[in-house]
Write a protein that holds these residues in place. Structure first.
Motif, PDB file in Angstrom:
ATOM      1  N   UNK A  87      26.372  40.991  47.392  1.00  0.00           N
ATOM      2  CA  UNK A  87      27.536  40.105  47.400  1.00  0.00           C
ATOM      3  C   UNK A  87      28.233  40.135  46.059  1.00  0.00           C
ATOM      4  N   UNK A  88      29.545  40.047  46.102  1.00  0.00           N
ATOM      5  CA  UNK A  88      30.364  40.038  44.895  1.00  0.00           C
ATOM      6  C   UNK A  88      31.309  38.841  44.965  1.00  0.00           C
ATOM      7  N   UNK A  89      31.416  38.116  43.865  1.00  0.00           N
ATOM      8  CA  UNK A  89      32.269  36.941  43.813  1.00  0.00           C
ATOM      9  C   UNK A  89      33.153  37.016  42.577  1.00  0.00           C
ATOM     10  N   UNK A  90      34.473  37.107  42.811  1.00  0.00           N
ATOM     11  CA  UNK A  90      35.433  37.194  41.706  1.00  0.00           C
ATOM     12  C   UNK A  90      35.906  35.813  41.279  1.00  0.00           C
ATOM     13  N   UNK A  91      36.370  35.739  40.047  1.00  0.00           N
ATOM     14  CA  UNK A  91      37.022  34.543  39.528  1.00  0.00           C
ATOM     15  C   UNK A  91      37.890  34.948  38.348  1.00  0.00           C
ATOM     16  N   UNK A  92      38.736  34.020  37.904  1.00  0.00           N
ATOM     17  CA  UNK A  92      39.513  34.257  36.701  1.00  0.00           C
ATOM     18  C   UNK A  92      40.978  34.562  36.919  1.00  0.00           C
ATOM     19  N   UNK A  93      41.393  34.671  38.168  1.00  0.00           N
ATOM     20  CA  UNK A  93      42.805  34.920  38.411  1.00  0.00           C
ATOM     21  C   UNK A  93      43.645  33.707  38.067  1.00  0.00           C
ATOM     22  N   UNK A  94      44.950  33.892  38.100  1.00  0.00           N
ATOM     23  CA  UNK A  94      45.853  32.784  37.805  1.00  0.00           C
ATOM     24  C   UNK A  94      47.268  33.277  37.613  1.00  0.00           C
ATOM     25  N   UNK A  95      48.089  32.387  37.092  1.00  0.00           N
ATOM     26  CA  UNK A  95      49.499  32.698  36.848  1.00  0.00           C
ATOM     27  C   UNK A  95      49.768  32.704  35.352  1.00  0.00           C
ATOM     28  N   UNK A  96      50.394  33.768  34.880  1.00  0.00           N
ATOM     29  CA  UNK A  96      50.729  33.886  33.464  1.00  0.00           C
ATOM     30  C   UNK A  96      52.123  34.464  33.339  1.00  0.00           C
ATOM     31  N   UNK A  97      52.673  34.319  32.157  1.00  0.00           N
ATOM     32  CA  UNK A  97      53.974  34.934  31.875  1.00  0.00           C
ATOM     33  C   UNK A  97      53.765  36.361  31.381  1.00  0.00           C
ATOM     34  N   UNK A  98      54.811  37.133  31.503  1.00  0.00           N
ATOM     35  CA  UNK A  98      54.779  38.510  31.035  1.00  0.00           C
ATOM     36  C   UNK A  98      54.338  38.555  29.570  1.00  0.00           C
TER      37      UNK A  98
END
Length: 129
Positions: free
Chosen positions: A3-14
């Protein structure tokens, strides 16, 4: 079953940065390839970065010099450090682990057929201009 579980995504500016993490469940394999893939709406999935058990890495041309993949074996965690993000980096990011395929890591990353891979559920990255 791995099993693999991702995290850490989000919204950022350029120009901003994010670090994605992928915890991989314990497995008995000594040889493997692990990597990050992404898929934007209406586009085909593409390989972003990969690393193998020997520490060899490979990157898509579009992220070279901006993204860094690493693996902490003690924590069973795969990372993707993303710097200088651009709007074109916006996508759902997935981590994958392959314990069967052999050969050059970059070739594995760039091929379309990833039938041997286990996949995480994905984490969204959105970069605004």
């Amino acid at each position: 079953q791995v099993q693999l579980v991702e995290s850490g995504g989000g919204s950022v500016q350029s120009g901003g940065s994010l670090r994605l993490s992928c915890v991989v469940s314990r497995h008995p394999y000594n040889d493997y390839k692990m990597g990050w893939f992404r898929q934007a709406p209406g586009k085909q999935r593409e390989g972003v970065a990969a690393i193998d058990a020997d520490g060899s890495t490979g990157y898509a041309d579009s992220v070279k010099g901006r993204f860094t993949i690493s693996l902490d074996n003690a924590k069973n965690t795969l990372y993707l450090q993303m710097n200088n993000l651009e709007p074109d980096d916006t996508a759902m990011y997935y981590c994958a682990a392959d314990f069967v395929s052999r050969g050059p890591t970059l070739r594995w990353l760039l091929r379309v057929d990833q039938r041997n891979s286990y996949w995480g559920q994905g984490t969204q990255v959105t970069v605004s201009s």
